[in-house]
Design an enzyme around this catalytic site. Structure first.
Site, mmCIF file in Angstrom:
data_model
loop_
_atom_site.group_PDB
_atom_site.id
_atom_site.type_symbol
_atom_site.label_atom_id
_atom_site.label_comp_id
_atom_site.label_asym_id
_atom_site.label_seq_id
_atom_site.Cartn_x
_atom_site.Cartn_y
_atom_site.Cartn_z
ATOM 1 N N GLU A 1 -5.488 -6.402 10.792
ATOM 2 C CA GLU A 1 -5.220 -5.894 9.441
ATOM 3 C C GLU A 1 -5.124 -7.074 8.463
ATOM 4 O O GLU A 1 -4.587 -8.135 8.798
ATOM 5 C CB GLU A 1 -3.950 -5.031 9.419
ATOM 6 C CG GLU A 1 -3.879 -4.210 8.147
ATOM 7 C CD GLU A 1 -2.844 -3.080 8.176
ATOM 8 O OE1 GLU A 1 -2.081 -2.954 9.141
ATOM 9 O OE2 GLU A 1 -2.820 -2.321 7.183
ATOM 10 N N HIS B 1 6.249 -9.549 10.732
ATOM 11 C CA HIS B 1 6.929 -9.328 9.443
ATOM 12 C C HIS B 1 8.436 -9.486 9.649
ATOM 13 O O HIS B 1 8.991 -8.965 10.629
ATOM 14 C CB HIS B 1 6.705 -7.903 8.936
ATOM 15 C CG HIS B 1 5.297 -7.571 8.556
ATOM 16 N ND1 HIS B 1 4.631 -8.171 7.500
ATOM 17 C CD2 HIS B 1 4.424 -6.669 9.076
ATOM 18 C CE1 HIS B 1 3.419 -7.652 7.397
ATOM 19 N NE2 HIS B 1 3.262 -6.749 8.342
ATOM 20 N N TYR C 1 10.445 0.434 8.135
ATOM 21 C CA TYR C 1 9.115 0.038 8.606
ATOM 22 C C TYR C 1 8.614 1.016 9.671
ATOM 23 O O TYR C 1 7.475 1.485 9.634
ATOM 24 C CB TYR C 1 9.152 -1.396 9.172
ATOM 25 C CG TYR C 1 7.772 -1.948 9.377
ATOM 26 C CD1 TYR C 1 7.115 -2.609 8.345
ATOM 27 C CD2 TYR C 1 7.085 -1.766 10.570
ATOM 28 C CE1 TYR C 1 5.826 -3.080 8.508
ATOM 29 C CE2 TYR C 1 5.801 -2.221 10.747
ATOM 30 C CZ TYR C 1 5.173 -2.885 9.709
ATOM 31 O OH TYR C 1 3.888 -3.332 9.865
ATOM 32 N N HIS D 1 -0.196 -0.418 15.464
ATOM 33 C CA HIS D 1 -0.566 0.875 14.966
ATOM 34 C C HIS D 1 -2.062 0.963 14.648
ATOM 35 O O HIS D 1 -2.496 1.931 14.012
ATOM 36 C CB HIS D 1 0.259 1.196 13.697
ATOM 37 C CG HIS D 1 -0.053 0.240 12.545
ATOM 38 N ND1 HIS D 1 -0.474 0.708 11.326
ATOM 39 C CD2 HIS D 1 -0.059 -1.101 12.439
ATOM 40 C CE1 HIS D 1 -0.692 -0.304 10.490
ATOM 41 N NE2 HIS D 1 -0.442 -1.417 11.148
ATOM 42 N N ASP E 1 -3.296 -8.069 6.085
ATOM 43 C CA ASP E 1 -2.062 -8.811 5.768
ATOM 44 C C ASP E 1 -1.831 -9.944 6.766
ATOM 45 O O ASP E 1 -1.088 -10.889 6.475
ATOM 46 C CB ASP E 1 -0.832 -7.882 5.670
ATOM 47 C CG ASP E 1 -0.662 -6.950 6.853
ATOM 48 O OD1 ASP E 1 -1.668 -6.594 7.476
ATOM 49 O OD2 ASP E 1 0.492 -6.574 7.141
ATOM 50 N N HIS F 1 0.823 -1.221 0.000
ATOM 51 C CA HIS F 1 0.000 0.000 0.000
ATOM 52 C C HIS F 1 0.859 1.276 0.000
ATOM 53 O O HIS F 1 0.814 2.107 0.896
ATOM 54 C CB HIS F 1 -1.106 -0.002 1.055
ATOM 55 C CG HIS F 1 -0.711 -0.156 2.503
ATOM 56 N ND1 HIS F 1 0.256 0.589 3.114
ATOM 57 C CD2 HIS F 1 -1.208 -0.960 3.478
ATOM 58 C CE1 HIS F 1 0.340 0.260 4.387
ATOM 59 N NE2 HIS F 1 -0.532 -0.686 4.617
ATOM 60 N N HIS G 1 -3.707 -8.814 15.653
ATOM 61 C CA HIS G 1 -3.910 -7.632 14.796
ATOM 62 C C HIS G 1 -4.854 -8.031 13.661
ATOM 63 O O HIS G 1 -4.663 -9.074 13.033
ATOM 64 C CB HIS G 1 -2.531 -7.216 14.268
ATOM 65 C CG HIS G 1 -2.497 -5.978 13.433
ATOM 66 N ND1 HIS G 1 -3.439 -4.988 13.494
ATOM 67 C CD2 HIS G 1 -1.568 -5.565 12.515
ATOM 68 C CE1 HIS G 1 -3.107 -4.018 12.640
ATOM 69 N NE2 HIS G 1 -1.986 -4.341 12.037
ATOM 70 N N ASP H 1 3.053 -6.274 14.289
ATOM 71 C CA ASP H 1 3.843 -5.395 13.407
ATOM 72 C C ASP H 1 5.063 -4.776 14.104
ATOM 73 O O ASP H 1 6.064 -4.464 13.445
ATOM 74 C CB ASP H 1 2.973 -4.235 12.903
ATOM 75 C CG ASP H 1 2.007 -4.653 11.814
ATOM 76 O OD1 ASP H 1 2.233 -5.684 11.175
ATOM 77 O OD2 ASP H 1 1.013 -3.924 11.606
HETATM 78 FE FE1 FEO Z 1 -0.583 -3.524 10.415
HETATM 79 FE FE2 FEO Z 1 1.315 -5.907 9.062
HETATM 80 O O1 FEO Z 1 -0.270 -5.040 9.434
#
Ligand code: FEO
Length: 392
Positions: free
Chosen positions: A79, A222, A191, A144, A81, A23, A77, A163
């Site tokens: 999100e 990640h 990051y 976040h 991903d 993104h 989380h 994250d």
């Molecule tokens: Fe905030 Fe890796 O997603």
């Protein structure tokens, strides 16, 4: 990708080797979606992956256990991903409960049909016994997203940090001591700068919560797992959250017919003094992700743009939009640029510096048409002044 993190703890996530744009975040080293399987009398899966990678996740789980035996799916989380594979995972892990905060449940319900999912809602300090192993939960709101959470495995001293402390870094090797640490640290900084920068206060609160916890391993969602440089990455997060500045100046510009570039070069030359790192950056030929990474720890930032239709040039406008969201702090700024018959670009930069809360050190420098020798000397002086100001 299948690697033991500790006895009974496995990395079962996936590597997105080809991802180059997350993104709008440039990811030259690709991306990973880490997921962890914890085996005990009960089995827990911590976080999942992006939906197109679900097959790889299931294949990795099958190498160790059986999805139907999984008792808990911990969602740190929501999100996509990390959670867009969740509907497939819930479907396959037939007896598993989804363990998450109330806020996470709410967000998941906006992405997925959760009406048939069995939830176990947890909050700060709650624990979940798997038998000999115990998981505990640490809420880290706005690190976040509002539902962000860490999970801690007490017996192995592993912090599953979603994250936080992550990096967009693909590798078949899984630990920080197995790869080029400089590359990983650079990606961790990229990051932080591009994802975490606006959330300095939530980062500091999260660091406060974990400061008395023994952590041997940080397993983020990640990139590689930290086992050698745990203290280093935690201390870097504190520095970044506090915007601890380096003796560093950026001259970021866009030019039309080289006049603004000449001014930028003169400012950069003036700023290039001993013990100050001065960088000259063309906003049009440098990736926004990289520019923002440099901004994170730079103290002085000089922005220059030629005047285009009474505004800054388009790439500078794009950078300003990005920076207004990222809210870099504790910066010193200045503005410069050339114009022909209309004005507006330098004035726009001055407004943005004010909006961003930058301290300004000198009046803006404007040049009508080509800069004269006198204007270029003013530019050199601006660079020198800025460098003396940031020199430690
Ligand atoms: Fe905030 Fe890796 O997603």
């Amino acid at each position: 990708m299948l690697r033991a993190v500790a006895e009974g703890v496995y990395c079962v996530g996936s590597v997105d080797w080809l991802m180059r744009d997350f993104h709008s975040f440039a990811t030259p080293h690709g991306v990973t979606y880490n997921s962890y399987l914890v085996l005990d009398e009960k089995i827990a899966l911590i976080d999942t992956v992006k939906a197109p990678f679900a097959k790889e996740l299931f294949s990795n789980i099958a190498d160790i256990s059986n999805a139907e035996k999984i008792d808990y799916i911990i969602v740190n989380h929501a999100e996509p991903d990390h959670a867009s594979a969740l509907p497939l995972v819930v479907q396959s892990c037939k007896k598993a409960k989804v363990v998450c905060t109330k806020k996470c449940q709410e967000i998941l319900s906006h992405y997925h049909d959760v009406s048939k999912w069995e939830f176990q809602i947890v909050k700060e300090g709650d624990t979940l016994s798997l038998g000999k192993k115990t998981l505990s939960f640490i809420e880290t709101p706005m690190l976040h997203w509002p539902e962000s959470m860490f999970t801690y495995l007490k017996e192995e001293k592993i912090l599953f940090s979603m994250d936080a402390f992550g990096q967009h870094f693909s590798s078949s090797l899984r630990f920080d001591d197995e790869v080029n640490l400089c590359d990983v640290m650079e990606e961790a900084k990229r990051y932080y700068a591009n994802v975490v920068m606006p959330y300095g206060q939530p980062v500091l609160k999260a660091l406060e919560k974990i400061k008395n916890i023994a952590i041997r391993v940080i397993a983020p969602s990640h990139g590689v797992i930290w086992r050698k440089s745990v203290a280093t990455i935690v201390s870097l997060y504190e520095e970044w959250a506090l915007f601890k500045p380096q003796s560093k100046i950026l001259v970021i510009y866009d030019t039309m017919w080289e006049s603004t570039k000449e001014m930028a070069v003169a400012i950069h030359r003036g700023a290039s003094i001993e013990k100050v790192s001065a960088h000259l950056i063309s906003v049009r030929s440098t990736n926004m992700t990289d520019i923002v990474t440099e901004i994170l720890d730079a103290q002085g930032i000089v922005f220059g743009s030629a005047n285009l239709n009474q505004r800054v040039m388009p790439f500078m406008g794009m950078l300003f939009t990005y920076l207004k969201g990222l809210k870099p702090q504790k910066k010193i700024g200045a503005a410069f640029g050339s114009y022909g018959w209309g004005r507006g670009a330098v004035e726009e930069i001055e407004e943005v510096l004010k909006d961003l809360g930058f301290e300004t050190v000198s009046p803006a420098i404007k040049s009508q048409w080509k800069p004269t020798a006198e204007i270029l000397e003013k530019c050199r002086q601006l660079g020198r002044n800025m460098a003396e100001k940031v020199k430690k």
